[in-house]
Design an enzyme around this catalytic site. Structure first.
Site, PDB file in Angstrom:
ATOM      1  N   ASP A  28      -3.073  14.275   7.184  1.00  0.00           N
ATOM      2  CA  ASP A  28      -2.539  13.037   6.631  1.00  0.00           C
ATOM      3  C   ASP A  28      -1.257  13.272   5.849  1.00  0.00           C
ATOM      4  O   ASP A  28      -1.313  13.457   4.655  1.00  0.00           O
ATOM      5  CB  ASP A  28      -3.588  12.431   5.680  1.00  0.00           C
ATOM      6  CG  ASP A  28      -3.325  10.969   5.397  1.00  0.00           C
ATOM      7  OD1 ASP A  28      -2.312  10.459   5.889  1.00  0.00           O
ATOM      8  OD2 ASP A  28      -4.143  10.349   4.704  1.00  0.00           O
ATOM      9  N   GLU A  58       0.859  -1.180   0.000  1.00  0.00           N
ATOM     10  CA  GLU A  58       0.000   0.000   0.000  1.00  0.00           C
ATOM     11  C   GLU A  58       0.900   1.236   0.000  1.00  0.00           C
ATOM     12  O   GLU A  58       1.787   1.361   0.843  1.00  0.00           O
ATOM     13  CB  GLU A  58      -0.904  -0.034   1.241  1.00  0.00           C
ATOM     14  CG  GLU A  58      -1.896   1.099   1.249  1.00  0.00           C
ATOM     15  CD  GLU A  58      -3.132   0.792   2.108  1.00  0.00           C
ATOM     16  OE1 GLU A  58      -3.455  -0.402   2.313  1.00  0.00           O
ATOM     17  OE2 GLU A  58      -3.764   1.748   2.573  1.00  0.00           O
ATOM     18  N   GLU A  69       3.813   9.133  -0.774  1.00  0.00           N
ATOM     19  CA  GLU A  69       2.436   9.062  -1.261  1.00  0.00           C
ATOM     20  C   GLU A  69       1.920  10.412  -1.767  1.00  0.00           C
ATOM     21  O   GLU A  69       1.313  10.487  -2.828  1.00  0.00           O
ATOM     22  CB  GLU A  69       1.532   8.557  -0.124  1.00  0.00           C
ATOM     23  CG  GLU A  69       0.069   8.526  -0.498  1.00  0.00           C
ATOM     24  CD  GLU A  69      -0.825   8.000   0.609  1.00  0.00           C
ATOM     25  OE1 GLU A  69      -0.311   7.682   1.706  1.00  0.00           O
ATOM     26  OE2 GLU A  69      -2.047   7.915   0.386  1.00  0.00           O
ATOM     27  N   ASN A 123      -3.524  -1.677   7.626  1.00  0.00           N
ATOM     28  CA  ASN A 123      -4.816  -2.222   7.194  1.00  0.00           C
ATOM     29  C   ASN A 123      -4.605  -3.739   7.207  1.00  0.00           C
ATOM     30  O   ASN A 123      -4.178  -4.339   6.236  1.00  0.00           O
ATOM     31  CB  ASN A 123      -5.195  -1.701   5.810  1.00  0.00           C
ATOM     32  CG  ASN A 123      -5.455  -0.204   5.847  1.00  0.00           C
ATOM     33  OD1 ASN A 123      -6.067   0.303   6.792  1.00  0.00           O
ATOM     34  ND2 ASN A 123      -4.975   0.521   4.863  1.00  0.00           N
ATOM     35  N   HIS A 156      -4.511  18.184   0.339  1.00  0.00           N
ATOM     36  CA  HIS A 156      -5.465  17.128  -0.001  1.00  0.00           C
ATOM     37  C   HIS A 156      -6.228  17.434  -1.287  1.00  0.00           C
ATOM     38  O   HIS A 156      -7.452  17.289  -1.349  1.00  0.00           O
ATOM     39  CB  HIS A 156      -6.447  16.926   1.167  1.00  0.00           C
ATOM     40  CG  HIS A 156      -6.947  15.510   1.274  1.00  0.00           C
ATOM     41  ND1 HIS A 156      -7.797  14.951   0.357  1.00  0.00           N
ATOM     42  CD2 HIS A 156      -6.713  14.532   2.191  1.00  0.00           C
ATOM     43  CE1 HIS A 156      -8.073  13.715   0.698  1.00  0.00           C
ATOM     44  NE2 HIS A 156      -7.414  13.418   1.801  1.00  0.00           N
ATOM     45  N   GLU A 178     -10.967   4.432   8.839  1.00  0.00           N
ATOM     46  CA  GLU A 178     -11.075   4.044   7.434  1.00  0.00           C
ATOM     47  C   GLU A 178     -11.548   2.603   7.273  1.00  0.00           C
ATOM     48  O   GLU A 178     -11.000   1.830   6.504  1.00  0.00           O
ATOM     49  CB  GLU A 178      -9.726   4.254   6.722  1.00  0.00           C
ATOM     50  CG  GLU A 178      -9.263   5.698   6.777  1.00  0.00           C
ATOM     51  CD  GLU A 178      -7.992   5.980   5.992  1.00  0.00           C
ATOM     52  OE1 GLU A 178      -7.130   5.082   5.927  1.00  0.00           O
ATOM     53  OE2 GLU A 178      -7.868   7.090   5.464  1.00  0.00           O
TER      54      GLU A 178
HETATM   55  C1  BDP Z   1      -3.453   7.329   4.170  1.00  0.00           C
HETATM   56  C2  BDP Z   1      -3.221   6.347   3.063  1.00  0.00           C
HETATM   57  C3  BDP Z   1      -3.893   5.026   3.341  1.00  0.00           C
HETATM   58  C4  BDP Z   1      -3.469   4.537   4.718  1.00  0.00           C
HETATM   59  C5  BDP Z   1      -3.773   5.592   5.753  1.00  0.00           C
HETATM   60  C6  BDP Z   1      -3.261   5.217   7.136  1.00  0.00           C
HETATM   61  O1  BDP Z   1      -3.740   6.873   1.853  1.00  0.00           O
HETATM   62  O2  BDP Z   1      -3.495   4.122   2.336  1.00  0.00           O
HETATM   63  O3  BDP Z   1      -4.107   3.355   5.034  1.00  0.00           O
HETATM   64  O4  BDP Z   1      -3.129   6.785   5.405  1.00  0.00           O
HETATM   65  O5  BDP Z   1      -2.303   5.821   7.569  1.00  0.00           O
HETATM   66  O6  BDP Z   1      -2.595   8.404   3.960  1.00  0.00           O
HETATM   67  O7  BDP Z   1      -3.815   4.354   7.783  1.00  0.00           O
END
Ligand code: BDP
Length: 716
Positions: free
Chosen positions: A381, A183, A409, A226, A537, A307
């Site tokens: 984030d 990921e 990312e 995740n 974002h 999430e």
């Molecule tokens: C976000 C990412 C996602 C991650 C999430 C996290 O897009 O893929 O799962 O953070 O930190 O920035 O849990």
């Protein structure tokens, strides 16, 4: 041409013509280029006395031998007693009488469990170098540090050099899945080949361990936050054990992510309620089982109720109740629970910026002593630029661990050269004012402000199975920076860049001057052409690749870029002051004062905290709309100029890596133009103000940029 000059030119040509694939990272150990330095080092370091027979000490011997063979082009003689000048004595007071008798007791005390002392001293009238630690791990870190001194043309310390890590846990978080996808990974597949484990030990596991040990990283979470509960089944624990066995001698502990619903997923229970005795028992037994495979297992990292991940709130229990249940189960084995504060919910209409703070501050003081709360550097984030997370300074009774993202990312993914040390430093040096002026984020995470001994920093890894580990040849620098700053957060970005460049590329002064500037400016540059003035974002949906500020149709409000920039006919930006969401109130008064007034707010954060009229007068004299255009256009132009800068470095760089970076900088420029054009056109459709005539017109329409699709972009 004189013979020696000719010889040097040929050597240079041979070195640069030969391709390097980047696999060796910063541990290339190429011959020291300065003849005088080479002679001096050879006199000072030419033989080895390595005490102790542990696997770690065998690695010390191997590393010093390889390092000196490469750097000094000598095979160091192995001895038992110093019989000549230039003997390196490596060991602990327990394993080496020479170290035991050396006059470095006080320094060793300061070094603690993982630190080291390097010094020069006379033993039997011979001038020797001591590399000493209280543990074999300390000696290993000392050996790598010693080699780094040579790699970076530093003098060998005549007086004791003492170094001890400022943080206890220095970790990588791999967002790696069991199917080997990563990921937010931009460097190929996961390095963990679960299918061939436990019987096949890839050389990469060993080289990964070496690289981490060389920068002091001592923990790794090998699975994605995740989480998939399968990793907790016996078949997978066998594999985890095999990895832990490889990493252990390098001082690295393995951690896993725990899926909160694991008792149901793999345990056949009907609930995962943390207060249910059956659930508690299940975790106790599971943890005991894990320790039977990995006796020094580090613990769990948990993403819960975020999430879509399961968590204690599914049962109306708090994050503390969830974390404490696991903490109690793991306490007998001295493991720890790292509980993530990255939580927000679509059912919560409150500004996402505020949600983690609202959830966690009431729990301060309720967590068990073996729980750490891991907080991202910013409240949204991992954005290209964020103010520090308001949780830092707001939970004095809880050890907070820093979570940075090393994988890029939101900072250009696999194609942009962005050096992240300046971003990390910006957060670490931010003053929270929690206990008055000087209460920096660094002091909160190193435990000095609130007297915590459980301390740490984690970086979401950018490592994959690409031959050069990290994809972009410059991305390795971010792995390096994370490790170095976790060891010592007072190091400067300049020093880290300089070390890494010398070790990874070349120590030519002309090269260093230009390449370090390239690195040090790169993060601000990315911000400028992608997210200027506090915008955040506004990236593409799901893959997060490229710009998409127009997106407004995603199921969760806070997944939409329009939620964050709030552009309308009046202006642009998120009002987080008292007239808006008032997220600003989560900071101390002194911090609020820096950002509360639109006229005095640092322009870096202007649109983060304010909704600002398009005609607002900026410090430059331009109005906001013109300033936005200026930032995008200047940034993209600067991105263009990087290509010529890199071209000027061709004489100092091997062909293969030169070409890789050349091609990537070309892509970076194209993508900077894409960010510029897409964002300026979109915001113009709202501001209805003209792009200043001096700027070239975007070469496509807004609709063109809006219809671009990237169904197979990496990292999803
Ligand atoms: C976000 C990412 C996602 C991650 C999430 C996290 O897009 O893929 O799962 O953070 O930190 O920035 O849990």
């Amino acid at each position: 041409m004189k013979k020696t000059t000719l010889w040097l030119v040929c050597l240079c040509y041979l070195l640069t013509a030969k391709g390097e694939n980047g696999y060796d990272l910063w541990l290339r150990y190429t011959r020291i280029t300065s003849p005088s330095l080479l002679t001096s080092y050879r006199q000072q370091a030419n033989s080895l006395i390595i005490s102790g027979s542990s696997a770690t000490m065998r690695i010390v011997k191997e590393e010093l031998t390889n390092g000196l063979s490469g750097l000094l082009q000598i095979t160091p003689a192995l001895r038992n007693t110093p019989y000549r000048n230039g003997t390196i004595i490596a060991g602990t007071p327990a394993s080496s009488l020479l170290i035991h008798n050396a006059n470095i007791r006080t320094q060793l005390q300061q070094a603690g469990e993982e630190g080291f002392v390097i010094t020069t001293t006379f033993v039997n009238q011979k001038k020797c170098i001591l590399i000493a630690g209280n543990t074999d791990r300390g000696v290993l870190y000392g050996a790598f540090h010693f080699l780094r001194l040579l790699q970076t043309a530093q003098p060998i310390p005549a007086q004791p050099l003492v170094s001890a890590p400022k943080l206890r846990l220095r970790m990588l978080n791999h967002w790696d899945n069991p199917d080997r996808t990563v990921e937010r990974g931009y460097a190929g597949f996961s390095i963990w080949n679960w299918h061939t484990l436990p019987n096949y030990i890839d050389q990469r596991y060993i080289d990964y361990a070496r690289a981490n040990a060389s920068i002091g990283i001592n923990g790794t979470v090998i699975t994605n936050v995740n989480a998939n509960a399968t990793v907790l089944t016996p078949a997978y624990l066998e594999k985890v054990k095999a990895l832990a066995d490889v990493l252990r001698p390098y001082g690295i502990k393995v951690f896993l992510t725990a899926r909160f619903s694991a008792p149901m997923n793999i345990g056949g229970l009907k609930t995962a309620d943390p207060l249910d005795p059956g659930v508690q028992q299940w975790w106790k037994e599971k943890i005991k089982e894990i320790y039977s495979y990995v006796p020094d297992f580090g613990g769990f990292l948990v993403k819960a109720n975020s999430e879509g991940q399961p968590g204690p709130q599914d049962y109306h229990r708090s994050h503390a109740e969830g974390a404490n249940m696991l903490a109690d189960a793991i306490a007998p084995f001295h493991g720890i629970i790292i509980w993530r504060a990255f939580v927000y919910s679509h059912e919560n209409p409150v500004d996402r910026h505020q949600q983690a703070y609202n959830d966690f501050t009431p729990l301060d003081g309720q967590f068990r002593p073996n729980v750490m709360v891991q907080v991202k550097n910013g409240a949204i984030d991992f954005m290209p630029r964020e103010p520090f997370h308001p949780l830092f300074g707001a939970m004095p009774h809880t050890p907070l661990m820093m979570e940075f993202q090393v994988t890029q990312e939101y900072l250009g993914q696999g194609t942009h050269l962005v050096f992240l040390a300046p971003l990390f430093k910006e957060t670490l040096e931010s003053d929270t004012y929690a206990k008055g002026k000087g209460s920096t984020v660094a002091k909160i995470i190193d435990g000095s402000l609130d007297a915590h001994s459980l301390t740490g920093m984690a970086g979401v890894a950018n490592i994959g199975n690409d031959i050069n580990w990290c994809g972009h040849p410059f991305a390795q620098a971010n792995w390096y920076a994370l490790g170095r700053l976790a060891w010592d957060h007072t190091l400067s970005s300049e020093q880290i860049a300089d070390e890494w460049l010398r070790m990874t590329w070349s120590d030519n002064p002309a090269f260093l001057k230009t390449a370090s500037r390239l690195m040090l400016e790169s993060r601000d540059l990315f911000v400028q052409y992608a997210n200027p003035l506090g915008l955040h974002h506004i990236m593409g949906t799901s893959h997060h690749y490229g710009p998409a500020p127009w997106v407004n149709n995603l199921s969760r409000p806070e997944w939409n870029p329009v939620y964050y920039h709030k552009a309308d006919s009046a202006g642009i930006g998120f009002d987080r002051t008292a007239t808006g969401s008032n997220a600003l109130a989560q900071y101390q008064a002194a911090v609020q004062r820096q950002w509360a007034d639109v006229n005095t707010c640092d322009e870096k954060y202007l649109l983060w905290f304010h909704h600002v009229p398009w005609t607002f007068k900026m410090k430059s004299g331009r109005n906001l709309w013109e300033e936005l255009c200026y930032q995008y256009y200047t940034g993209a132009a600067h991105a263009d100029s990087l290509q010529a800068t890199w071209q000027s470095l061709q004489p100092y760089v091997d062909k293969q890596r030169f070409e890789q970076v050349r091609m990537l900088l070309n892509i970076q420029h194209k993508e900077a133009l894409w960010w510029r054009n897409a964002c300026v056109l979109y915001f113009q459709s709202i501001s209805h103000m003209p792009i200043p005539a001096s700027y070239e017109k975007p070469d496509h329409t807004l609709e063109y940029y809006q219809q671009l699709q990237f169904p197979f972009a990496p990292g999803i």
